[in-house]
Design a protein around this motif. Structure first.
Motif, PDB file in Angstrom:
ATOM      1  N   THR A  25      27.952  40.680  49.524  1.00  0.00           N
ATOM      2  CA  THR A  25      28.479  39.576  48.751  1.00  0.00           C
ATOM      3  C   THR A  25      27.337  38.640  48.382  1.00  0.00           C
ATOM      4  OG1 THR A  25      30.493  39.704  50.059  1.00  0.00           O
ATOM      5  CG2 THR A  25      30.213  37.748  48.712  1.00  0.00           C
ATOM      6  N   LEU A  40      30.527  40.808  44.262  1.00  0.00           N
ATOM      7  CA  LEU A  40      30.304  41.905  45.199  1.00  0.00           C
ATOM      8  C   LEU A  40      29.394  42.917  44.517  1.00  0.00           C
ATOM      9  CD1 LEU A  40      31.587  42.251  48.058  1.00  0.00           C
ATOM     10  CD2 LEU A  40      33.059  43.985  47.047  1.00  0.00           C
ATOM     11  N   GLN A 315      38.018  41.181  48.952  1.00  0.00           N
ATOM     12  CA  GLN A 315      38.640  41.390  47.648  1.00  0.00           C
ATOM     13  C   GLN A 315      38.539  40.142  46.786  1.00  0.00           C
ATOM     14  OE1 GLN A 315      41.707  39.750  46.827  1.00  0.00           O
ATOM     15  NE2 GLN A 315      41.818  40.649  44.776  1.00  0.00           N
ATOM     16  N   CYS A 318      35.550  39.868  44.502  1.00  0.00           N
ATOM     17  CA  CYS A 318      35.397  40.765  43.358  1.00  0.00           C
ATOM     18  C   CYS A 318      35.754  40.038  42.073  1.00  0.00           C
ATOM     19  CB  CYS A 318      36.294  41.989  43.515  1.00  0.00           C
ATOM     20  SG  CYS A 318      35.858  43.084  44.865  1.00  0.00           S
ATOM     21  N   GLU A 350      27.163  45.239  39.959  1.00  0.00           N
ATOM     22  CA  GLU A 350      28.290  44.460  40.468  1.00  0.00           C
ATOM     23  C   GLU A 350      29.545  45.321  40.502  1.00  0.00           C
ATOM     24  OE1 GLU A 350      30.573  40.169  40.028  1.00  0.00           O
ATOM     25  OE2 GLU A 350      29.139  40.766  38.475  1.00  0.00           O
ATOM     26  N   ILE A 351      30.319  45.184  41.577  1.00  0.00           N
ATOM     27  CA  ILE A 351      31.583  45.892  41.729  1.00  0.00           C
ATOM     28  C   ILE A 351      32.687  44.973  41.207  1.00  0.00           C
ATOM     29  CG2 ILE A 351      33.179  46.965  43.362  1.00  0.00           C
ATOM     30  CD1 ILE A 351      30.713  47.353  45.234  1.00  0.00           C
ATOM     31  N   CYS A 352      33.353  45.393  40.143  1.00  0.00           N
ATOM     32  CA  CYS A 352      34.367  44.561  39.493  1.00  0.00           C
ATOM     33  C   CYS A 352      35.722  45.262  39.479  1.00  0.00           C
ATOM     34  CB  CYS A 352      33.967  44.247  38.055  1.00  0.00           C
ATOM     35  SG  CYS A 352      32.530  43.163  37.900  1.00  0.00           S
TER      36      CYS A 352
END
Length: 418
Positions: A25, A40, A315, A318, A350-352
Motif C-alpha cells: 500500500t 495498492l 480493499q 484499491c 497499480e492494482i485497481c
C-alpha cells in the motif's frame, strides 16, 4: 507524486489475515487529482486469475431489510444458512421444488449454533465465539429481541424507514464499530484501525449522507444520532455521538463499505458446474438451472443473495478504474473477500478495481463520471476516461433516447455478486 509505504499494513495483517507478499500500500495523489490518497501496487508480477489477497473485514453486518425478509445468514460472517434447496424454494415461493444432486450443497446445519440469550444464529461455534469476543456482548438483546421499545430495535426500525431496498449500507455496521471498541481491552488500537479508512471534508460528508438518506437527510441524520446515542453512548467515544462526529462516522461507512453477497444456491450451481457428467445429463442439468434462474427472477427480481457490507482495510486502498485489472468476489460463501487479477499485472503497476458494475462501465465517459461523482465524489482519470476526454458530454441515457433504446437493467448493482 510522492509515494511511501503505508505503515498501517503490517499493523493490521496479523489480525485480519490474507496472502501478503505480492503487493504494498502506497500513499499517492488523490484519485481526482486532489489531496493525498492510498493505492495498492504490485511488488511482483501477478498472473491473470491469480488471487492477490484474501481479506477478512474489520467489521461487517447484514443489511436490515435483507434480514427482515428472511434471507438467513450467519450473524457474524454472513454465510448463507439455508440449504440450496431451501434457498431456491423461498426465492421461487414453491415449497415443492426438489433440486437434483443435493449432495453438492455445502451447508452444514449440524454445525449451526444460536446465542443462548437472544437466539441469533451462527454458522459455527467459531463464529459465535468470535462475535461474542468482538462486539456481541454489547449488542445482545437477550429477551428483548422482539421488544419494539428497546433502544437498538428503535434504531433499526428508524433506519429501515429511511433506507429502503436496494440497500447499500446499514446502521448496524456503525453499531458494531462502537460495540467493538466498548468491548475492547485496547480501545486505542481499534480507534486507530477505524481511522485508517478514507475520510472526507465536511461538505463531502454531507453529500454522502444526502445520497444515503435523501432530501430530508438533515432531520433524519439527527434522529438517527439521537437513537444511536440512546442505544450505544460511551464516554470514551463521545466525539462519535456529536453531530459532527456522527456525520463523519456515517460518511466513513458510506464511503468505505464494501458490499458482501452470499448464496447457498450459487454455491450449489458452481459445484454442479464442476461435475463430470455424460453429455445428455450435463445438458439436462444446465437447462434445469437456466430455467430455475429465469423463474426466480420473475418471482424475486434481482434480490437473490444474503447481502450486507463490511469494512476492509486492504480493499479500501484499491482505487477505481473503468478498465480494472482486478475484481472482488466472495467465493467461500462468507465475508472473506478475494481480490483476483483480471489480467496480468506487472511489478510496480497499480492494482485497481471498478466501483461500477459491468453495464455501467460500458456507458459513456460522461455517464460513468456522473455516477462516480454522485456516489464517490470524484471524477475518474483512468486511461479509458482520458482517451474519451474529447467525447461529447452526453449521458448514455440521452444517447439511447436518440436511438429509441432504453435498458432498465443497466443500473443493476453487481457489488454483491457471489
Amino acid at each position: 507524486r510522492r509515494e511511501r509505504p503505508c505503515p498501517v499494513l503490517g499493523f493490521f495483517w496479523g489480525v485480519f489475515g490474507g496472502c501478503y507478499g505480492c503487493f504494498q500500500t502506497l500513499w499517492k495523489g488523490g484519485q481526482d487529482g486532489g489531496g493525498p490518497g492510498k493505492g495498492l501496487f504490485a511488488t511482483k508480477n501477478i498472473r491473470k486469475g491469480e488471487t492477490v489477497f484474501v481479506e477478512r473485514p474489520v467489521v461487517s453486518s447484514q443489511f436490515l431489510w435483507n434480514a427482515l425478509y428472511n434471507y438467513r445468514a450467519c450473524d457474524h460472517c454472513l454465510r448463507a444458512l439455508e440449504t440450496a434447496e431451501e434457498n431456491a424454494q423461498r426465492l421461487l415461493g414453491r415449497s415443492s421444488l426438489v433440486l437434483p444432486h443435493p449432495e453438492q450443497c455445502s451447508i452444514r446445519k449440524d454445525l449451526h449454533q444460536q446465542c443462548p440469550r437472544c437466539q441469533v444464529t451462527y454458522c459455527s461455534a467459531e463464529c459465535r465465539q468470535a462475535a461474542l469476543e468482538q462486539y456481541h456482548q454489547v449488542l445482545c438483546l437477550g429477551p428483548s429481541r422482539d421488544d419494539p421499545t428497546h433502544p437498538l430495535n428503535k434504531l433499526q426500525e428508524a433506519w429501515r424507514n429511511m433506507h429502503y431496498p436496494p440497500e447499500t449500507s446499514s446502521i448496524m455496521l456503525m453499531a458494531r464499530m462502537v460495540a467493538t471498541i466498548k468491548q475492547a481491552k485496547d480501545k486505542e488500537w481499534w480507534i486507530k484501525a477505524f481511522s485508517q479508512f478514507c475520510s472526507k471534508t465536511a461538505n463531502e460528508e454531507e453529500e454522502i449522507v444526502h445520497k444515503l438518506l435523501g432530501d430530508k437527510f438533515k432531520g433524519q441524520l439527527e434522529l438517527l444520532r439521537l437513537l444511536f446515542t440512546e442505544a450505544l453512548y460511551d464516554e470514551y467515544l463521545s466525539r462519535w455521538f456529536t453531530p459532527e462526529g456522527f456525520r463523519s462516522l456515517f460518511a466513513l461507512v458510506g464511503t468505505n463499505g464494501q458490499g458482501i453477497g452470499t448464496s447457498s444456491l450459487s454455491q450449489w450451481v458452481h459445484a454442479c458446474d464442476a461435475l463430470d457428467l455424460p453429455m445428455l445429463q450435463r445438458e439436462e442439468l444446465d437447462a434445469f438451472i437456466d430455467q430455475l434462474y429465469k423463474d426466480i427472477e420473475k418471482e424475486s427480481g434481482e434480490f437473490l443473495n444474503c447481502e450486507g457490507s463490511g469494512l476492509y482495510v486492504l480493499q479500501s486502498c484499491c482505487n477505481h478504474s473503468c478498465i480494472p485489472n482486478a475484481e472482488t468476489s466472495f467465493p467461500e460463501n462468507n465475508f472473506l473477500l478475494h481480490l483476483t487479477a483480471l489480467e496480468d499485472i506487472e511489478a510496480g503497476e497499480e492494482i485497481c478495481i471498478s466501483y461500477l458494475d459491468c453495464c455501467q462501465r460500458e456507458r459513456s465517459r460522461h455517464s460513468r463520471n456522473k455516477i462516480l461523482r454522485e456516489n464517490y465524489l470524484f471524477t475518474c482519470s483512468c486511461p479509458k476516461c482520458l482517451a474519451q476526454a474529447d467525447d461529447a458530454d452526453v449521458t448514455s441515457d440521452e444517447e439511447e433516447e436518440g436511438e429509441g433504446e432504453t435498458d432498465d437493467a443497466e443500473l443493476e448493482d453487481e457489488m454483491t455478486d457471489v
